[in-house]
Design a protein around this motif. Structure first.
Motif, PDB file in Angstrom:
ATOM      1  N   ASP A  46      22.413  12.197  70.982  1.00  0.00           N
ATOM      2  CA  ASP A  46      23.547  13.122  70.963  1.00  0.00           C
ATOM      3  C   ASP A  46      23.087  14.535  70.625  1.00  0.00           C
ATOM      4  OD1 ASP A  46      25.288  11.089  71.596  1.00  0.00           O
ATOM      5  OD2 ASP A  46      25.887  10.722  69.523  1.00  0.00           O
ATOM      6  N   PHE A  47      22.140  14.642  69.680  1.00  0.00           N
ATOM      7  CA  PHE A  47      21.637  15.955  69.289  1.00  0.00           C
ATOM      8  C   PHE A  47      20.952  16.637  70.469  1.00  0.00           C
ATOM      9  CE2 PHE A  47      18.251  18.718  67.640  1.00  0.00           C
ATOM     10  CZ  PHE A  47      19.025  19.610  66.920  1.00  0.00           C
ATOM     11  N   GLU A  48      20.118  15.895  71.202  1.00  0.00           N
ATOM     12  CA  GLU A  48      19.433  16.477  72.355  1.00  0.00           C
ATOM     13  C   GLU A  48      20.436  16.915  73.417  1.00  0.00           C
ATOM     14  OE1 GLU A  48      16.844  13.266  73.290  1.00  0.00           O
ATOM     15  OE2 GLU A  48      15.210  14.035  72.058  1.00  0.00           O
ATOM     16  N   ALA A  49      21.484  16.134  73.619  1.00  0.00           N
ATOM     17  CA  ALA A  49      22.513  16.496  74.586  1.00  0.00           C
ATOM     18  C   ALA A  49      23.224  17.779  74.163  1.00  0.00           C
ATOM     19  CB  ALA A  49      23.516  15.356  74.739  1.00  0.00           C
ATOM     20  N   LEU A  50      23.516  17.905  72.862  1.00  0.00           N
ATOM     21  CA  LEU A  50      24.155  19.119  72.354  1.00  0.00           C
ATOM     22  C   LEU A  50      23.251  20.325  72.537  1.00  0.00           C
ATOM     23  CD1 LEU A  50      26.349  20.653  70.813  1.00  0.00           C
ATOM     24  CD2 LEU A  50      25.226  19.937  68.693  1.00  0.00           C
ATOM     25  N   MET A  51      21.978  20.176  72.194  1.00  0.00           N
ATOM     26  CA  MET A  51      21.042  21.290  72.342  1.00  0.00           C
ATOM     27  C   MET A  51      20.902  21.711  73.804  1.00  0.00           C
ATOM     28  SD  MET A  51      20.470  22.083  69.318  1.00  0.00           S
ATOM     29  CE  MET A  51      19.313  23.398  69.616  1.00  0.00           C
ATOM     30  N   GLU A  55      21.837  25.369  75.358  1.00  0.00           N
ATOM     31  CA  GLU A  55      20.859  26.106  76.171  1.00  0.00           C
ATOM     32  C   GLU A  55      21.430  26.451  77.549  1.00  0.00           C
ATOM     33  OE1 GLU A  55      16.618  25.138  78.229  1.00  0.00           O
ATOM     34  OE2 GLU A  55      16.865  24.499  76.144  1.00  0.00           O
ATOM     35  N   ASP A  56      22.168  25.530  78.146  1.00  0.00           N
ATOM     36  CA  ASP A  56      22.742  25.765  79.472  1.00  0.00           C
ATOM     37  C   ASP A  56      23.745  26.915  79.474  1.00  0.00           C
ATOM     38  OD1 ASP A  56      21.222  23.683  80.418  1.00  0.00           O
ATOM     39  OD2 ASP A  56      22.879  22.249  80.513  1.00  0.00           O
ATOM     40  N   PHE A  57      24.476  27.090  78.382  1.00  0.00           N
ATOM     41  CA  PHE A  57      25.523  28.102  78.328  1.00  0.00           C
ATOM     42  C   PHE A  57      25.150  29.332  77.505  1.00  0.00           C
ATOM     43  CE2 PHE A  57      27.778  24.338  79.642  1.00  0.00           C
ATOM     44  CZ  PHE A  57      28.574  24.827  80.653  1.00  0.00           C
ATOM     45  N   ALA A  58      23.901  29.402  77.071  1.00  0.00           N
ATOM     46  CA  ALA A  58      23.460  30.524  76.244  1.00  0.00           C
ATOM     47  C   ALA A  58      23.458  31.824  77.052  1.00  0.00           C
ATOM     48  CB  ALA A  58      22.064  30.257  75.698  1.00  0.00           C
ATOM     49  N   ILE A  59      23.798  32.903  76.384  1.00  0.00           N
ATOM     50  CA  ILE A  59      23.702  34.233  76.974  1.00  0.00           C
ATOM     51  C   ILE A  59      22.864  35.089  76.045  1.00  0.00           C
ATOM     52  CG2 ILE A  59      25.887  34.106  78.220  1.00  0.00           C
ATOM     53  CD1 ILE A  59      27.161  35.709  75.971  1.00  0.00           C
TER      54      ILE A  59
END
Length: 84
Positions: A46-51, A55-59
């Motif tokens: 779950d932690f890896e999925a959250l990270m 990362e995917d939505f980081a600006i």
């Protein structure tokens, strides 16, 4: 005794229908044999999925700018100029 169908996913049973007045009642769970084998668990925690989601939505923004414009980003308020 009452029998209802449901789905077991990620260690949680979710009934397919609402059952009134049985809240907190102990149950026995029986797995039915089906033609569909259970899905294997994903390798990601779950932690890896959250990270990965972060990362995917980081600006790219400056930390100070994020702190100063908190209301703008979270609540959609207008941009405010601050002295640097």
């Amino acid at each position: 005794m009452l029998s209802i169908k449901g789905t077991f996913r990620d260690g949680i049973v979710q009934p397919n229908e609402y059952v009134e007045s049985y809240n907190g009642q102990e149950v026995i769970i029986t797995f039915l044999e089906t033609d569909n084998p259970p899905e294997p668990p994903e390798n990601n925690s779950d932690f890896e999925a959250l990270m990965q989601l972060i990362e995917d939505f980081a600006i790219e923004r400056k930390i100070a700018e994020l702190a100063q414009q908190h209301d703008r980003y979270f609540y959609g308020m207008p941009h405010v100029e601050y002295d640097a």
